[in-house]
Write a protein that holds these residues in place. Structure first.
Motif, short mmCIF file in Angstrom:
data_model
loop_
_atom_site.label_atom_id
_atom_site.label_comp_id
_atom_site.label_asym_id
_atom_site.label_seq_id
_atom_site.Cartn_x
_atom_site.Cartn_y
_atom_site.Cartn_z
N GLU A 261 0.81 -1.20 0.01
CA GLU A 261 0.11 0.16 -0.22
C GLU A 261 0.83 1.18 -0.11
O GLU A 261 1.79 1.27 0.76
CB GLU A 261 -0.90 -0.02 1.17
CG GLU A 261 -1.79 1.13 1.36
CD GLU A 261 -2.75 1.05 2.63
OE1 GLU A 261 -3.68 2.12 2.58
OE2 GLU A 261 -2.56 0.28 3.30
N VAL A 262 0.61 2.40 -0.86
CA VAL A 262 1.07 3.64 -1.08
C VAL A 262 0.46 4.58 -0.40
O VAL A 262 -0.74 4.81 -0.88
CB VAL A 262 1.80 3.73 -2.34
CG1 VAL A 262 2.11 5.21 -2.60
CG2 VAL A 262 2.51 2.84 -2.98
N THR A 282 4.68 -2.67 3.05
CA THR A 282 4.79 -3.96 2.32
C THR A 282 4.29 -4.92 3.19
O THR A 282 4.98 -4.92 4.37
CB THR A 282 5.90 -4.04 1.68
OG1 THR A 282 6.34 -2.97 0.80
CG2 THR A 282 5.84 -5.45 0.81
N THR A 283 3.73 -6.18 3.18
CA THR A 283 3.46 -7.10 4.08
C THR A 283 4.01 -8.32 3.34
O THR A 283 3.70 -8.68 2.17
CB THR A 283 2.29 -7.22 4.62
OG1 THR A 283 1.17 -7.47 3.48
CG2 THR A 283 1.71 -5.83 5.29
N SER A 284 4.31 -9.39 4.25
CA SER A 284 4.45 -10.73 3.82
C SER A 284 4.25 -11.82 4.86
O SER A 284 3.86 -11.37 5.90
CB SER A 284 6.01 -11.03 3.38
OG SER A 284 6.90 -10.50 4.63
N ILE A 347 6.22 -7.05 8.04
CA ILE A 347 5.71 -5.60 7.81
C ILE A 347 6.75 -4.72 7.70
O ILE A 347 7.44 -4.65 8.69
CB ILE A 347 4.49 -5.19 8.71
CG1 ILE A 347 3.59 -6.45 9.05
CG2 ILE A 347 4.06 -3.78 8.37
CD1 ILE A 347 2.70 -6.18 10.24
N GLU A 348 6.67 -4.03 6.62
CA GLU A 348 7.90 -2.92 6.26
C GLU A 348 7.18 -1.60 5.91
O GLU A 348 6.06 -1.54 5.26
CB GLU A 348 8.67 -3.41 5.09
CG GLU A 348 10.05 -2.70 4.65
CD GLU A 348 10.78 -3.09 3.65
OE1 GLU A 348 11.62 -4.18 4.03
OE2 GLU A 348 10.66 -2.64 2.60
N VAL A 349 7.59 -0.70 6.88
CA VAL A 349 7.03 0.80 6.21
C VAL A 349 8.49 1.38 5.78
O VAL A 349 9.61 1.41 6.54
CB VAL A 349 6.50 1.28 7.49
CG1 VAL A 349 6.11 2.62 7.26
CG2 VAL A 349 5.49 0.48 8.15
N GLY A 410 -2.90 3.79 11.62
CA GLY A 410 -4.05 3.20 11.01
C GLY A 410 -3.83 2.09 10.17
O GLY A 410 -4.43 0.97 10.09
N ALA A 411 -3.05 2.46 8.96
CA ALA A 411 -3.04 1.56 7.87
C ALA A 411 -2.23 0.28 8.32
O ALA A 411 -2.33 -1.06 7.92
CB ALA A 411 -2.22 2.23 6.77
N ILE A 412 -1.20 0.72 9.27
CA ILE A 412 -0.23 -0.44 9.56
C ILE A 412 -1.15 -1.56 10.66
O ILE A 412 -0.86 -2.72 10.40
CB ILE A 412 0.80 0.02 10.60
CG1 ILE A 412 1.89 0.69 9.70
CG2 ILE A 412 1.68 -1.08 11.23
CD1 ILE A 412 3.05 1.66 10.65
N LYS A 413 -1.87 -1.02 11.46
CA LYS A 413 -2.65 -1.72 12.33
C LYS A 413 -3.88 -2.73 11.64
O LYS A 413 -3.84 -3.66 11.73
CB LYS A 413 -3.48 -0.77 13.14
CG LYS A 413 -2.65 -0.21 14.35
CD LYS A 413 -3.39 0.31 15.40
CE LYS A 413 -2.77 1.04 16.49
NZ LYS A 413 -3.48 1.84 17.30
#
Length: 602
Positions: A261-262, A282-284, A347-349, A410-413
């Motif tokens: 998600e951007v 980015t998630t994996s 999870i990478e930000v 919020g997006a991470i959660k």
């Protein structure tokens, strides 16, 4: 009496206490500078010597050299100033704060010396010395002067000195977190590999750790050499520090990408003008087929395997700035998730340096202090607002950057919640699948013994023979055939399973014509424990135990085997073997039914 506005001694000591977590983070600042200088090779050297008061070798100097573009005289002098540096307007590179070289250096040592050269020119030299700065003898960075690199460094470090580059030497080391080259590397290995994974894995840079030992006044000999491998907490990269996956999965990534998600984030530039830049989440998650393949031949949970243990060191949200990790933050995960399945998601930000102020990036690049899992209900109440909506409106009206942070948080959660649900579809607990053969308890005991031995190793209780880093199939097969009496086919099958599980113990039941109820043999890192099925103790107790009780018994005897492995005195080892045999004999006498042989004589 001095009327200076600032006390040099107090200021310098305050600068030394500038918050670097340990030596690894301080060295990372120097590596950042090398990458900023477009280096393709960085060597971190740990120079050991035997001090008069101690017999052991101890690190007395730390070096770092690179083959980057080097620095001209003005840049070299500015780089040694606190708050200097020439990358403040660089919106993409890792540098910016101008504190890295001097701050990181004096956090670990009292003297730092730097040589730098460009396009084949002679090196120029300058230095900082804490003692001279505190006394007032050194009040400004010395003007760089042409000075050859001392021959002991030149000969040890370079087969041929690069056309351009920089060499840094830390000496008067008084704040190291660890004292030997090997221990510093071990503590740095995981962290440095993770911080710079995107550079190392793409072969953009090679980072080496070399331990040298002083041999006379002007000679340094290589004692140990290691290359940092990429450590990817997303487990999407190949050729990393993760052990090879089993079977046909060797060479594949352990996890698969789930989502990306951007998010567009607003910020104010240096002129106060509103701008936007992107944050990428980015998630994996672990691959189901790989997890099933490992669990098929493993006792216990996926987390107990070599791959699961590796993941256990990389739990949390990886915060990436300019392609380099700042911090791995686990507070975004619930405590239950952190302690169980959290290791199997990634999870990478990622964000550019333009957003440093928004996320509160520290000047030592160890954290983004504003990127934490806020609870809007709590912070709105603490701020005195009656509702969350009212609080958010206030943030928007005041153009508060916290509003941008909350959008990302919020997006991470949400991604954490989605991953947690998806993870429920994957078996990581190792529970038996219908129709699958039950796994042997002996492998569970072997796993516990392997973990226990590793723990004793880490606490200084070393085995008599240093085990190899990994088991070699040929060595294992030879040991099992010779000591275990196994056929070639049986030995090869068990060797493959040992290498797969990572166990260093193998526990088997065999029929032996022996007074002992168990035998022990160790070779090339594998300890073989054989329970004698002919012994009365086995027949009357061991064979009747349930799975849990049997595993405890097997683990207990494996513990005795470990005691024997740690015994360095041959006479004591012979005594332990004698005890083992005599104990078995006495047990037989006590447990066997009395016979009538010879009774008529009485």
């Amino acid at each position: 009496m001095s009327n200076r506005f600032l006390s040099a001694e107090t200021v310098i000591e305050s600068l030394r206490d500038n918050g670097y977590n340990n030596t690894a983070y301080a060295l990372a600042e120097l590596i950042d500078n090398s990458l900023q200088a477009t280096a393709t090779r960085v060597e971190v050297g740990f120079i050991e010597e035997q001090l008069a008061a101690r017999k052991n070798y101890t690190v007395s100097e730390i070096s770092l050299w690179d083959n980057g573009v080097g620095m001209d005289l003005d840049t070299l002098r500015i780089a040694m100033q606190f708050g200097g540096g020439t990358h403040r307007k660089d919106t993409k590179g890792m540098g910016k704060f101008g504190m890295g070289l001097p701050n990181s250096s004096i956090s670990q040592c009292r003297r730092v010396e730097v040589w730098s050269w460009q396009e084949g020119d002679d090196p120029h030299y300058t230095y900082l010395d804490v003692d001279e700065m505190k006394s007032g003898k050194l009040e400004e960075v010395p003007i760089p002067v042409a000075m050859p690199i001392p021959s002991k460094y030149e000969k040890a470090f370079f087969t041929k000195r690069p056309e351009s580059g920089t060499l840094i030497i830390w000496s008067k080391l008084d704040r190291l977190s660890w004292k030997t080259g090997k221990s510093i590397y071990r503590h740095c290995e995981h962290l440095v590999g993770r911080m710079y994974r995107n550079f190392i894995s793409d072969d953009n840079i090679k980072i080496e750790s070399i331990t040298y030992r002083k041999s006379g006044e002007d000679r340094l000999d290589v004692y140990d050499r290691e290359t940092f491998k990429a450590n990817d907490p997303m487990y999407l990269k190949k050729k990393t520090s993760l052990p090879d996956l089993p079977g046909n999965y060797k060479g594949e990534a352990f996890f698969e990408k789930v989502d990306e998600e951007v998010i567009s984030v607003e910020y104010l530039d240096e002129n106060g003008e509103p701008k936007r830049d992107d944050v990428t989440i980015t998630t994996s998650m672990v691959k189901k087929n790989v997890a099933n393949r490992i669990l098929k031949e493993t006792v216990g949970r996926l987390g107990g395997t070599a791959w699961g243990k590796h993941c256990g060191k990389n739990v949390g949200v990886s915060v990436i700035r300019a392609n380099r990790e700042l911090v791995l933050r686990d507070s975004f995960l619930t405590s239950a998730l952190r302690e169980s399945k959290g290791r199997f998601i990634g999870i990478e930000v990622s964000f550019p340096p333009t957003l440093d102020a928004v996320f509160g990036v520290t000047n030592n690049k160890q954290d983004a202090v504003k990127l934490i899992p806020y609870e809007i209900r709590n912070i709105s109440t603490q701020a005195g607002f009656d509702s969350e909506q009212e609080y958010l409106r206030d943030l928007e009206e005041n153009s508060d950057s916290l509003l941008q942070v909350l959008k990302v948080v919020g997006a991470i959660k949400k991604h954490v919640t989605d991953l947690t649900k998806k993870l429920e579809t994957i078996n990581v607990e190792g529970k038996a699948v219908k129709g699958e053969q039950p796994k042997s308890t002996s492998e569970g005991a072997a796993s516990k013994a392997t973990q226990g031995s590793a723990n004793r190793d880490s606490h200084g209780h070393k085995a008599k023979e240093t085990p190899p880093e990994k088991l070699e199939k040929k060595d294992v097969v030879d040991h099992l055939k010779k000591a275990g009496g196994m056929s070639e086919e049986e030995a090869e099958e068990k060797a493959e399973r040992l290498i797969l599980t990572g166990n260093r113990f193998l526990i088997e039941d065999v029929a032996r014509d022996s007074e002992a109820f168990f035998d022990v043999s160790t070779s090339k890192g594998l300890t073989l424990v054989l329970f004698n099925t002919n012994h009365v103790f086995y027949q009357k107790l061991i064979s009747k135990l349930g799975p849990e009780e049997l595993e405890v018994m097997q683990t207990t005897i494996a513990g005795f085997a470990r005691v024997m492995n740690e015994t360095t005195d041959d006479r004591r080892l012979a005594y332990l073997n004698s005890i083992r045999r005599e104990w078995g004999l006495v047990i037989s006498e006590f447990l066997e039914e009395p016979t009538d042989d010879g009774m008529d004589e009485f």
